[in-house]
Write a protein that holds these residues in place. Structure first.
Motif, PDB file in Angstrom:
ATOM      1  N   SER A  18      -4.389 -15.140  -1.202  1.00 31.77           N
ATOM      2  CA  SER A  18      -4.008 -15.920   0.131  1.00 31.77           C
ATOM      3  C   SER A  18      -3.224 -17.320  -0.278  1.00 31.77           C
ATOM      4  O   SER A  18      -3.882 -18.187  -0.425  1.00 31.77           O
ATOM      5  CB  SER A  18      -5.180 -16.116   1.022  1.00 31.77           C
ATOM      6  N   ALA A  37       2.418 -15.481   9.057  1.00 33.40           N
ATOM      7  CA  ALA A  37       2.064 -13.859   8.805  1.00 33.40           C
ATOM      8  C   ALA A  37       3.198 -13.054   9.204  1.00 33.40           C
ATOM      9  O   ALA A  37       3.779 -12.126   8.516  1.00 33.40           O
ATOM     10  CB  ALA A  37       1.030 -13.641   9.543  1.00 33.40           C
ATOM     11  N   GLU A  38       3.958 -13.474  10.432  1.00 28.83           N
ATOM     12  CA  GLU A  38       4.874 -12.700  10.735  1.00 28.83           C
ATOM     13  C   GLU A  38       6.094 -12.836   9.637  1.00 28.83           C
ATOM     14  O   GLU A  38       6.978 -11.921   9.493  1.00 28.83           O
ATOM     15  CB  GLU A  38       5.580 -13.032  12.056  1.00 28.83           C
ATOM     16  N   LEU A 124      -7.294  -5.465   3.980  1.00 31.22           N
ATOM     17  CA  LEU A 124      -6.218  -5.835   5.165  1.00 31.22           C
ATOM     18  C   LEU A 124      -6.034  -4.530   5.998  1.00 31.22           C
ATOM     19  O   LEU A 124      -5.874  -4.584   7.066  1.00 31.22           O
ATOM     20  CB  LEU A 124      -4.826  -6.415   4.401  1.00 31.22           C
ATOM     21  N   ARG A 126      -7.113  -2.275   7.811  1.00 28.68           N
ATOM     22  CA  ARG A 126      -8.156  -2.027   8.797  1.00 28.68           C
ATOM     23  C   ARG A 126      -8.366  -0.510   9.306  1.00 28.68           C
ATOM     24  O   ARG A 126      -9.584  -0.195   9.470  1.00 28.68           O
ATOM     25  CB  ARG A 126      -8.174  -3.034  10.075  1.00 28.68           C
ATOM     26  N   ASN A 127      -7.309   0.025   9.618  1.00 28.04           N
ATOM     27  CA  ASN A 127      -7.356   1.349  10.053  1.00 28.04           C
ATOM     28  C   ASN A 127      -7.377   2.509   8.856  1.00 28.04           C
ATOM     29  O   ASN A 127      -7.219   3.736   9.292  1.00 28.04           O
ATOM     30  CB  ASN A 127      -6.626   1.619  10.961  1.00 28.04           C
ATOM     31  N   ASP A 135      -0.020  -6.461  12.750  1.00 25.52           N
ATOM     32  CA  ASP A 135      -1.372  -6.945  13.104  1.00 25.52           C
ATOM     33  C   ASP A 135      -2.345  -6.916  12.321  1.00 25.52           C
ATOM     34  O   ASP A 135      -3.233  -7.996  12.180  1.00 25.52           O
ATOM     35  CB  ASP A 135      -1.916  -6.022  14.489  1.00 25.52           C
ATOM     36  N   GLU A 136      -2.610  -6.009  11.206  1.00 24.32           N
ATOM     37  CA  GLU A 136      -3.336  -6.214  10.292  1.00 24.32           C
ATOM     38  C   GLU A 136      -3.096  -7.240   9.293  1.00 24.32           C
ATOM     39  O   GLU A 136      -4.140  -8.207   8.825  1.00 24.32           O
ATOM     40  CB  GLU A 136      -3.316  -4.879   9.306  1.00 24.32           C
ATOM     41  N   LYS A 138      -1.527 -10.071  10.181  1.00 22.06           N
ATOM     42  CA  LYS A 138      -2.066 -11.367  10.931  1.00 22.06           C
ATOM     43  C   LYS A 138      -3.374 -11.757  10.804  1.00 22.06           C
ATOM     44  O   LYS A 138      -3.855 -12.804  10.815  1.00 22.06           O
ATOM     45  CB  LYS A 138      -1.594 -11.259  12.478  1.00 22.06           C
ATOM     46  N   SER A 139      -4.171 -10.411  10.912  1.00 18.24           N
ATOM     47  CA  SER A 139      -5.605 -10.663  10.900  1.00 18.24           C
ATOM     48  C   SER A 139      -6.213 -11.076   9.652  1.00 18.24           C
ATOM     49  O   SER A 139      -7.215 -11.779   9.728  1.00 18.24           O
ATOM     50  CB  SER A 139      -6.427  -9.497  11.328  1.00 18.24           C
ATOM     51  N   GLY A 140      -5.375 -11.083   8.560  1.00 21.75           N
ATOM     52  CA  GLY A 140      -6.205 -11.174   7.149  1.00 21.75           C
ATOM     53  C   GLY A 140      -5.298 -12.353   6.793  1.00 21.75           C
ATOM     54  O   GLY A 140      -5.676 -13.079   5.550  1.00 21.75           O
ATOM     55  N   VAL A 143      -6.787 -15.719   4.945  1.00 22.49           N
ATOM     56  CA  VAL A 143      -8.147 -15.537   4.767  1.00 22.49           C
ATOM     57  C   VAL A 143      -8.557 -15.282   3.144  1.00 22.49           C
ATOM     58  O   VAL A 143      -7.915 -14.259   2.711  1.00 22.49           O
ATOM     59  CB  VAL A 143      -8.791 -14.489   5.633  1.00 22.49           C
TER      60      VAL A 143
END
Length: 147
Positions: A18, A37-38, A124, A126-127, A135-136, A138-140, A143
């Motif tokens: 990170s 993130a974007e 990262l 997630r799916n 979205d993945e 952004k979520s990580g 972190v």
């Protein structure tokens, strides 16, 4: 384009623990990678398909690009060159290197880098589709993942 793509892959090392990275043309002043993130996602999505593939997260390219002295190890100094100048409140290259340095020798070999990148990508994704969407990302984003 190829040199920039190689340097983009080196950013993955910073992303694995990170932090920001760089992309520049040979012989030019480096530019800091966007710090949200974007923007980072758009920057890393080299083929502009809307997802980050494992290829765009490739450790062989990252390692080759980061190993500026070609000794088959990545030092904290080499990592700091990729990440740019230290920023107060953000972990230094040495701090980030410790996370992936399994043998505690102060440098990363290819196996250590590959493990860190695979761990981060898997965390990262997630799916579990083998790609990272925005979205993945952004979520990580930002972190810290510990091995």
């Amino acid at each position: 384009m190829t040199t920039c793509l190689l340097r983009l892959s080196a950013i993955v090392l910073g992303v694995a623990v990170s932090g920001p990275g760089l992309c520049d043309a040979p012989g030019t002043t480096t530019q800091t990678l966007p710090d949200n993130a974007e923007s980072r996602f758009q920057f890393l999505d080299a083929n502009r398909d809307g997802v980050l593939s494992k290829y765009e997260y490739d450790s062989e390219v990252a390692f080759e690009t980061a190993d500026s002295d070609h000794n088959m190890l990545i030092s904290a100094q080499e990592l700091q060159e990729i990440l740019g100048p230290p920023v107060q409140g953000v972990p230094t290259a040495a701090d980030r290197l410790i996370v992936a340095d399994l043998d505690s020798d102060g440098e990363l070999d290819d196996g250590e880098l590959r493990r860190a990148l695979e761990m981060r990508f898997g965390w990262l994704d997630r799916n579990s589709d083998g790609n990272l969407d925005l979205d993945e990302m952004k979520s990580g984003f930002g972190v810290r993942v510990r091995p």
